[in-house]
Write a protein that holds these residues in place. Structure first.
Motif, mmCIF file in Angstrom:
data_model
loop_
_atom_site.group_PDB
_atom_site.id
_atom_site.type_symbol
_atom_site.label_atom_id
_atom_site.label_comp_id
_atom_site.label_asym_id
_atom_site.label_seq_id
_atom_site.Cartn_x
_atom_site.Cartn_y
_atom_site.Cartn_z
ATOM 1 N N ALA A 256 -25.952 -1.732 -21.155
ATOM 2 C CA ALA A 256 -25.351 -1.953 -19.748
ATOM 3 C C ALA A 256 -26.398 -2.237 -18.659
ATOM 4 O O ALA A 256 -26.016 -2.295 -17.438
ATOM 5 N N GLY B 6 -31.490 -5.425 -16.742
ATOM 6 C CA GLY B 6 -32.525 -6.099 -17.179
ATOM 7 C C GLY B 6 -33.454 -6.795 -16.111
ATOM 8 O O GLY B 6 -33.802 -7.985 -16.274
ATOM 9 N N GLU C 14 -30.113 -9.305 -23.684
ATOM 10 C CA GLU C 14 -29.928 -9.164 -25.060
ATOM 11 C C GLU C 14 -29.575 -10.400 -25.774
ATOM 12 O O GLU C 14 -29.505 -10.372 -26.772
ATOM 13 N N ALA D 148 -31.652 -2.026 -27.776
ATOM 14 C CA ALA D 148 -31.925 -3.566 -28.168
ATOM 15 C C ALA D 148 -33.335 -4.011 -27.852
ATOM 16 O O ALA D 148 -33.716 -5.094 -27.995
ATOM 17 N N ASP D 149 -33.903 -3.211 -26.621
ATOM 18 C CA ASP D 149 -35.280 -3.299 -26.320
ATOM 19 C C ASP D 149 -36.464 -3.335 -27.638
ATOM 20 O O ASP D 149 -37.428 -4.204 -27.321
HETATM 21 P P1 UTP Z 1 -34.143 -0.033 -19.488
HETATM 22 O O1 UTP Z 1 -34.834 0.834 -18.960
HETATM 23 O O2 UTP Z 1 -34.828 -1.175 -20.284
HETATM 24 O O3 UTP Z 1 -33.399 -0.831 -18.268
HETATM 25 O O4 UTP Z 1 -32.775 0.310 -20.448
HETATM 26 P P2 UTP Z 1 -32.825 -2.328 -18.403
HETATM 27 O O5 UTP Z 1 -32.088 -2.444 -17.106
HETATM 28 O O6 UTP Z 1 -31.898 -2.623 -19.605
HETATM 29 O O7 UTP Z 1 -33.976 -3.115 -17.951
HETATM 30 P P3 UTP Z 1 -34.954 -3.382 -16.878
HETATM 31 O O8 UTP Z 1 -35.755 -2.074 -16.888
HETATM 32 O O9 UTP Z 1 -34.085 -3.592 -15.532
HETATM 33 O O10 UTP Z 1 -35.664 -4.494 -17.183
HETATM 34 C C1 UTP Z 1 -33.038 0.788 -21.798
HETATM 35 C C2 UTP Z 1 -31.736 0.508 -22.457
HETATM 36 O O11 UTP Z 1 -30.717 1.348 -22.165
HETATM 37 C C3 UTP Z 1 -29.670 0.579 -21.482
HETATM 38 C C4 UTP Z 1 -30.015 -0.773 -21.371
HETATM 39 O O12 UTP Z 1 -29.160 -1.881 -21.664
HETATM 40 C C5 UTP Z 1 -31.311 -0.975 -22.479
HETATM 41 O O13 UTP Z 1 -30.661 -1.428 -23.711
HETATM 42 N N1 UTP Z 1 -28.871 1.258 -20.231
HETATM 43 C C6 UTP Z 1 -29.897 1.667 -19.547
HETATM 44 C C7 UTP Z 1 -27.508 1.145 -20.323
HETATM 45 O O14 UTP Z 1 -26.856 0.873 -21.182
HETATM 46 N N2 UTP Z 1 -27.264 1.882 -19.044
HETATM 47 C C8 UTP Z 1 -27.978 2.431 -18.229
HETATM 48 O O15 UTP Z 1 -27.616 3.013 -16.947
HETATM 49 C C9 UTP Z 1 -29.312 2.260 -18.209
#
Ligand code: UTP
Length: 315
Positions: free
Chosen positions: A15, A18, A31, A134-135
């Protein structure tokens, strides 16, 4: 009783916004960015399936519909490919939906990874479960999450994957405090504490949490009471810290290659590494990379008139 045999469910939070891939992620979930021909999320689900996790819960959000479509059937495409006798492509189109059973829950706004995991509470119930981010794409044998499941089976305690990072990079991660002399590369180690995004001089170690976890359901009751932490987000790391305080969580350095595909440079590295491990792509890519590396890569201004940095060139 074999505790790990019970772990069938994996929670995959997707969610997040990204932002590091903007503008691509304005309308496309990060993703779904492809590593060669498969979206990154498919590598994660394949790793889960290969490790016996056949019940996938995506914690999803706005703009993430494409993930649901990817793990669904696409009858119109199947009819089209079948009418042309393309069994090879039919197989590729059907594969994702056959990997597991898929479930979805929405996280209304991205309040943090801890909040995302808490959304899984109802689906998970009172059983231990895996979390995969997924990162982090792993090339590992056995798969990274299978290594954690094995560690879970040994002690039936929550266990979190860690990797050693340079001290000047600890501020990007959750970092674990360990007993003196403990080495998570040699086997599971009890975690003393977790700190989210510490300053390098304040970090309790150089062992950083990466995106694979096997958690006992008590994490939900802790997350319920966890308020916003670093960056104003509900941090899973803060809940892990409470588990550590209770003496209820271990860390383990999983073996294998990890690619941080949540940032552009890691994505490029993963793409190159995967292509070089593909016998059909490796020879040509190898020649291309050698050509680039032997060319003068200084910026054009520094090379002077007529300088070239390589590339395939065009008339
Ligand atoms: P990230 O810190 O990589 O954040 O979240 P992000 O939004 O995906 O990417 P950036 O930093 O803005 O580029 C780590 C994982 O946690 C999920 C993200 O989808 C990712 O897989 N996540 C993070 C959530 O599902 N919800 C959130 O509120 C935050």
């Amino acid at each position: 009783m074999d505790a790990a045999a019970e772990v069938r469910k994996v929670v995959i939070p997707v969610a997040g916004l990204g932002t590091r891939f903007l503008p691509a992620t304005k309308s496309l979930p990060k993703e779904m960015l492809p590593l060669l021909t498969k979206p990154t999320i498919q590598y994660i689900v394949e790793e889960a399936a290969a490790s016996g996790l056949d019940d996938v819960l995506f914690v999803t959000g706005r703009l993430k519909r494409a993930i649901e479509d990817h793990f669904d059937l696409l009858p119109s495409m199947e009819v089209h490919l079948a009418s042309r006798g393309r069994e090879d492509l039919l197989q590729r189109v059907r594969e994702p939906a056959a990997l597991a059973s898929f479930h979805y829950v929405r996280q209304p706004s991205p309040l943090g990874l801890g909040d995302a995991v808490l959304r899984a509470r109802h689906h998970v119930g009172r059983a231990p479960f895996a979390v995969m981010l997924a990162d982090d794409v792993y090339v590992a044998d056995p798969p990274a999450i299978a290594q954690l499941l094995r560690a879970y089976r040994e002690a039936a305690r929550s266990v979190v994957a860690v990797t050693r990072v340079p001290r000047d990079e600890v501020g990007r991660y959750g970092v674990v405090a360990l007993p003196p002399g403990a080495d998570p590369a040699l086997g599971r180690v009890a975690a003393l504490a977790f700190v989210e995004k510490p300053r390098p001089e304040a970090a309790p170690s150089e062992w950083a949490v990466v995106g694979r976890y096997v958690l006992e359901p008590e994490i939900f009751e802790i997350l319920e009471r966890t308020g916003p932490g670093a960056g104003g987000e509900v941090q899973l790391t803060d809940a892990l810290n409470e588990l550590a305080r209770r003496g209820r969580v271990d860390v383990l350095a999983v073996s294998g290659e990890r690619y941080d595909v949540g940032e552009p440079i890691g994505f490029v590295e993963a793409t190159v590494a995967l292509a070089l491990s593909d016998p059909e792509l490796a020879p040509r890519l190898g020649r291309f990379l050698k050509g680039l590396l032997s060319a003068d890569l200084r910026p054009a201004a520094a090379r002077g008139p007529g300088g070239s940095a390589g590339g395939t060139g065009c008339a």
